[in-house]
Write an enzyme that holds these catalytic residues in place. Sequence first.
Site, PDB file in Angstrom:
ATOM      1  N   ASP A 131       0.830  -1.202   0.000  1.00  0.00           N
ATOM      2  CA  ASP A 131       0.000   0.000   0.000  1.00  0.00           C
ATOM      3  C   ASP A 131       0.877   1.270   0.000  1.00  0.00           C
ATOM      4  OD1 ASP A 131      -2.812   0.859   0.339  1.00  0.00           O
ATOM      5  OD2 ASP A 131      -2.149   1.695   2.248  1.00  0.00           O
ATOM      6  N   GLU A 185       1.576  -0.427  -4.860  1.00  0.00           N
ATOM      7  CA  GLU A 185       0.687   0.661  -5.249  1.00  0.00           C
ATOM      8  C   GLU A 185       1.516   1.941  -5.259  1.00  0.00           C
ATOM      9  OE1 GLU A 185      -3.310   2.991  -3.778  1.00  0.00           O
ATOM     10  OE2 GLU A 185      -1.725   2.533  -2.380  1.00  0.00           O
TER      11      GLU A 185
HETATM   12  C1  NOJ Z   1      -4.690   2.745  -0.752  1.00  0.00           C
HETATM   13  C2  NOJ Z   1      -5.761   1.737  -0.562  1.00  0.00           C
HETATM   14  O1  NOJ Z   1      -6.020   1.112  -1.797  1.00  0.00           O
HETATM   15  C3  NOJ Z   1      -6.957   2.475  -0.016  1.00  0.00           C
HETATM   16  O2  NOJ Z   1      -8.106   1.670   0.021  1.00  0.00           O
HETATM   17  C4  NOJ Z   1      -6.613   3.002   1.348  1.00  0.00           C
HETATM   18  O3  NOJ Z   1      -7.672   3.794   1.834  1.00  0.00           O
HETATM   19  C5  NOJ Z   1      -5.353   3.848   1.305  1.00  0.00           C
HETATM   20  N1  NOJ Z   1      -4.318   3.273   0.520  1.00  0.00           N
HETATM   21  C6  NOJ Z   1      -4.807   4.065   2.692  1.00  0.00           C
HETATM   22  O4  NOJ Z   1      -4.273   2.879   3.190  1.00  0.00           O
END
Ligand code: NOJ
Length: 510
Positions: free
Chosen positions: A201, A255
């Site tokens: 993440d 991500e």
């Molecule tokens: C990205 C995640 O995909 C999302 O769902 C989340 O709210 C944020 N990061 C914070 O962790």
Amino acid sequence: MEPWWRSAVFYQIYPRSFADTGGDGVGDLAGIRCRLDYLQWLGVDAVWICPFYRSPMTDFGYDVADYCDVDPMFGTLGDFDRLLAEAHARDIKVVVDWVPNHTSDQHPWFVEARRARDSPKRDWYVWRDGPGTGAGGRPNNWKAAFGGDAWTWDQATGQWYLHLFLPTQPDLNWRNPEVEEAMHATLRFWLDRGVDGFRIDVVQGLTKDPALPDDPPGQLLPHAAVNDCADTHAVLRRLRQVADAYGGDRVLVGEVYLLSTPTVARYVGNGDELHLAFDFTPLYEPWDLGAWRGRIEEVEEELAPVGGWPTWTLSNHDNPRHRTRYGGSERRARAAAVLLLTLRGAPFLYYGEELGLEDALVPPDRVVDPGGRDGCRSPMPWDASPGHGWPGAAPWLPWAPEPEVRNVASLRADEGSILHLYRRLLAARRSSPALHGGAWRPLEAPAGVLAYERADGDDRRAVLVNFGEAPATVALEGPWEVEVDSDAALEGTRFRGRLAGDAAMVLRPA
Ligand code: NOJ
């Protein structure tokens, strides 16, 4: 040998919404296990499961209170082990989510850090005095991702703490070696259990410029969407070493929420950082030929020369589903499936897109997500019964439209359905080296049509995607046969140059 993830199709599972066995209206790990036969029938290679760790759920699991345990809502570690074993028995890899940028404010580390300024864990998070003293003067002007400021004043200890997301998600300080070591230990916990990798993440957030400079005045984006500090690359190289110590086949999918393909491409380093970096730029493109051709060409230019393997995502748990974004047309969603599953790179399917799900309409009194993302997180409809395969309580979010017909059992019984189209595309991709690993090259095409070739040695496929509503005539050299038709009408026939509007085809040499 090519690593498994270079030919894999990933399937993202939002565990709250996938399948429930407990009857509480929230999905669980046992539910996923019970649906593995479906995923095998569909033909995916790997699942990515969004967070199921202990969490107060202020961000539905992206606020982790214990990285090494399962929230009771989702089951137990034993349930996870069973799910993993049964997935592996079906040759399905399991990638788990890992949330290193921030913890929950209920995590024991933050509880301890917050206790006192001289807490041994104080420096595990990012604390600052304001430029002025007291609650009036924030350390800088950064905005948090779901609105508001990225700093919260801690009254008891008289300092600000940083959170790129909710105040309940304090950012870890990755410049502290103890944090890095503790977080590496959480990775090893899951690697030792046998997971095949991690979706990581907010990779771009891990380190911040130590001077914490203001964002430009007038910048509308939250700071999380622009933070791109060079020091993160060293953090990633060390994460890669942790993963690689397990034999070299565990994957790190990051991500990198920076909406620029060249910037995202840097996060694979020299093959020593992320294996795969999500490029979300297509999520914000309309269903438009020029936009898509631009996306694909830029990805090819940036990633092919450095040996990077692209990623392709049309939908996920943070954005409206693509069928909804593309105007609600199922025909477009079918054509988009052909595109997604025939591009060079790793496709990520989002649970339910294979049913052609649209976003659910969520009435104001049922909105639960602070980021307004409930519509794309609706429960997976498994059958036509009133509960659609969810035992007990009604699911935590409303159904997407038409669950009585748009459900797994009904679409499975209909060979012409979008579900069967996904299955045929996955089978075609798996059996063709050109489709799952070959080079990509554009072909001449009439207005409105995107045409390209995928080739690996003698294995060749041509792909045609008609972004327009009008039928098109495509002249291709050589005889071709229709392998997959988004309309499910012409498969197995000689290609005669005709492509319906909002339709797409995979062709193989006849
Ligand atoms: C990205 C995640 O995909 C999302 O769902 C989340 O709210 C944020 N990061 C914070 O962790």
